[in-house]
Design an enzyme around this catalytic site. Structure first.
Site, mmCIF file in Angstrom:
data_model
loop_
_atom_site.group_PDB
_atom_site.id
_atom_site.type_symbol
_atom_site.label_atom_id
_atom_site.label_comp_id
_atom_site.label_asym_id
_atom_site.label_seq_id
_atom_site.Cartn_x
_atom_site.Cartn_y
_atom_site.Cartn_z
ATOM 1 C CE LYS A 92 -3.090 9.873 9.291
ATOM 2 N NZ LYS A 92 -2.656 9.632 7.945
ATOM 3 C CB CYS A 93 -6.401 1.283 11.623
ATOM 4 S SG CYS A 93 -6.779 -0.191 12.591
ATOM 5 N N GLY A 94 -3.754 -0.541 11.578
ATOM 6 C CA GLY A 94 -3.168 -1.760 11.037
ATOM 7 C C GLY A 94 -4.157 -2.550 10.190
ATOM 8 C CG PHE A 95 -7.408 -4.291 11.654
ATOM 9 C CD1 PHE A 95 -7.164 -5.622 11.396
ATOM 10 C CD2 PHE A 95 -7.374 -3.849 12.970
ATOM 11 C CE1 PHE A 95 -6.882 -6.518 12.422
ATOM 12 C CE2 PHE A 95 -7.095 -4.733 14.004
ATOM 13 C CZ PHE A 95 -6.853 -6.067 13.728
ATOM 14 C CB THR A 96 -5.957 1.071 7.011
ATOM 15 O OG1 THR A 96 -6.164 1.765 8.252
ATOM 16 C CG2 THR A 96 -6.359 1.967 5.860
#
Length: 161
Positions: free
Chosen positions: A35-39
């Site tokens: 659940k990360c912007g970098f996922t």
């Protein structure tokens, strides 16, 4: 002297990932989160794995909830998410701590080898291990797996016999 091949990780599926079985192979180790912007970097990691695994590259994701509580899921949820959304087929370790005093031994070793700046400060730090088991390079979250820097480093590590 300790090298990356001296470590074992618990796998997401339960059985251990014994890095000694990868001796002589380059490894890209990445602390991941769902659940990360970098996922979306999972896609690039899968691309590197697909491109280079026939040349011995191993990619290992290490899910961690250490940054922004962005990996809250269970092992089953993490595995299903990665498979469903990014078609991940490379091995995933069990959810682990990657920073601070509770960090798993492999990440303590990576921080020691890479120095202060190499310690993960967010999700998707990437650590490239050479065929000799040493840390040859690391990349922060903002350096994507598709970036020229990562691609060239992986290619060099793979081609280094």
């Amino acid at each position: 002297m300790t090298c990356a091949y001296d470590f074992t990780l618990p796998a997401l599926s339960g059985e251990p990932i014994d890095l000694s079985t990868l001796r002589g192979k380059p490894i890209l180790i990445v602390n991941t989160a769902s659940k990360c912007g970098f996922t979306p970097q999972y896609e690039g990691l899968q691309g590197l794995w697909t491109t280079w695994r026939s040349h011995d590259l191993m990619v290992i994701g290490v899910p961690s909830n250490d940054f922004g509580a962005q990996e809250p899921g269970t092992a089953q949820e993490i595995g299903a998410f990665c498979e469903r959304n990014y078609h991940v087929t490379f091995p995933l370790a069990a959810k682990s701590h990657v920073r601070g005093p509770q960090a798993i031994p492999l990440f303590r070793w990576l921080a020691q080898q890479g120095g202060f700046l190499a310690r993960p400060r967010w999700n998707f730090y990437k650590y490239l291990i050479g065929r000799d088991g040493t840390l040859v390079n690391w990349f922060s979250s903002i350096t994507s797996p598709e970036s020229r820097r990562v691609r060239m480093a992986v290619e060099r590590a793979v081609m280094d016999h």
